[in-house]
Scaffold this motif. Structure first.
Motif, PDB file in Angstrom:
ATOM      1  N   ALA A   1      10.834   4.044   6.919  1.00 11.52           N
ATOM      2  CA  ALA A   1      10.060   4.270   5.698  1.00 11.52           C
ATOM      3  C   ALA A   1       8.919   3.255   5.624  1.00 11.52           C
ATOM      4  N   ARG A   2       7.861   3.641   4.962  1.00 18.15           N
ATOM      5  CA  ARG A   2       6.716   2.747   4.779  1.00 18.15           C
ATOM      6  C   ARG A   2       7.144   1.475   4.057  1.00 18.15           C
ATOM      7  N   SER A   3       8.060   1.578   3.126  1.00  9.72           N
ATOM      8  CA  SER A   3       8.534   0.403   2.389  1.00  9.72           C
ATOM      9  C   SER A   3       9.261  -0.579   3.316  1.00  9.72           C
ATOM     10  N   THR A   4       9.953  -0.068   4.325  1.00  8.56           N
ATOM     11  CA  THR A   4      10.616  -0.941   5.297  1.00  8.56           C
ATOM     12  C   THR A   4       9.580  -1.680   6.135  1.00  8.56           C
ATOM     13  N   LEU A   5       8.513  -0.982   6.527  1.00  8.18           N
ATOM     14  CA  LEU A   5       7.440  -1.638   7.271  1.00  8.18           C
ATOM     15  C   LEU A   5       6.808  -2.739   6.421  1.00  8.18           C
ATOM     16  N   GLN A   6       6.636  -2.492   5.145  1.00  6.32           N
ATOM     17  CA  GLN A   6       6.071  -3.519   4.266  1.00  6.32           C
ATOM     18  C   GLN A   6       6.974  -4.750   4.224  1.00  6.32           C
ATOM     19  N   LEU A   7       8.291  -4.539   4.226  1.00  8.58           N
ATOM     20  CA  LEU A   7       9.231  -5.668   4.259  1.00  8.58           C
ATOM     21  C   LEU A   7       9.117  -6.432   5.578  1.00  8.58           C
ATOM     22  N   ILE A   8       8.952  -5.699   6.684  1.00  7.66           N
ATOM     23  CA  ILE A   8       8.781  -6.339   7.994  1.00  7.66           C
ATOM     24  C   ILE A   8       7.541  -7.223   7.972  1.00  7.66           C
ATOM     25  N   GLU A   9       6.447  -6.683   7.472  1.00  9.78           N
ATOM     26  CA  GLU A   9       5.185  -7.421   7.455  1.00  9.78           C
ATOM     27  C   GLU A   9       5.221  -8.606   6.500  1.00  9.78           C
ATOM     28  N   LYS A  10       6.106  -8.587   5.530  1.00  7.39           N
ATOM     29  CA  LYS A  10       6.275  -9.722   4.613  1.00  7.39           C
ATOM     30  C   LYS A  10       7.256 -10.753   5.170  1.00  7.39           C
ATOM     31  N   GLY A  11       7.947 -10.404   6.255  1.00  9.01           N
ATOM     32  CA  GLY A  11       8.904 -11.326   6.850  1.00  9.01           C
ATOM     33  C   GLY A  11      10.237 -11.356   6.129  1.00  9.01           C
ATOM     34  N   ASP A  12      10.617 -10.252   5.524  1.00  6.97           N
ATOM     35  CA  ASP A  12      11.879 -10.189   4.787  1.00  6.97           C
ATOM     36  C   ASP A  12      13.055 -10.269   5.763  1.00  6.97           C
ATOM     37  N   PRO A  13      13.969 -11.230   5.589  1.00  8.42           N
ATOM     38  CA  PRO A  13      15.071 -11.406   6.536  1.00  8.42           C
ATOM     39  C   PRO A  13      16.151 -10.330   6.454  1.00  8.42           C
TER      40      PRO A  13
END
Length: 111
Positions: A44-56
């Motif tokens: 999902a796009r929201s998961t990619l946003q978490l990746i780009e924010k560095g969410d662990p």
């Protein structure tokens, strides 16, 4: 039972943040939108946003896949050089004991 909040070291958070920023920069340099990259990875796009924010909390496999698809180097500049490194690590692991045990507590019997 209340859920336990997981904490991460500063180095872990900084490394995830740096990798996320590298993925974001590479995505933008390749002219990919968030939706395009998310579709290529199958997330999902929201998961990619978490990746780009560095969410662990994002699965490490998804983070690595985002890096690979965008051309971000993970361990070695070329994938061909990773296989020998893996073989060396396998050799080192083979030399170590199969399991790790806690040292036995010494009995204090001096009364």
């Amino acid at each position: 039972m209340p859920s336990r909040i997981r904490t991460y070291s500063r180095l872990t958070r900084e490394a995830l943040g740096a990798l996320g920023k590298q993925v974001r920069l590479a995505r933008k340099q390749r002219g990919l939108s968030e939706a395009d990259l998310a579709d290529r990875i199958g997330i999902a796009r929201s998961t990619l946003q978490l990746i780009e924010k560095g969410d662990p909390r994002v699965e490490i496999g998804l983070v690595f896949e985002a890096a690979v698809v965008t051309g971000v180097s993970l361990f070695e500049p070329e994938a061909a050089t990773l296989a020998p490194q893996i073989a060396r690590l396998d050799d080192k692991l083979a030399l170590l004991p199969q399991s790790v045990r806690r040292p036995r507590r010494e009995v204090k019997d001096d009364f």
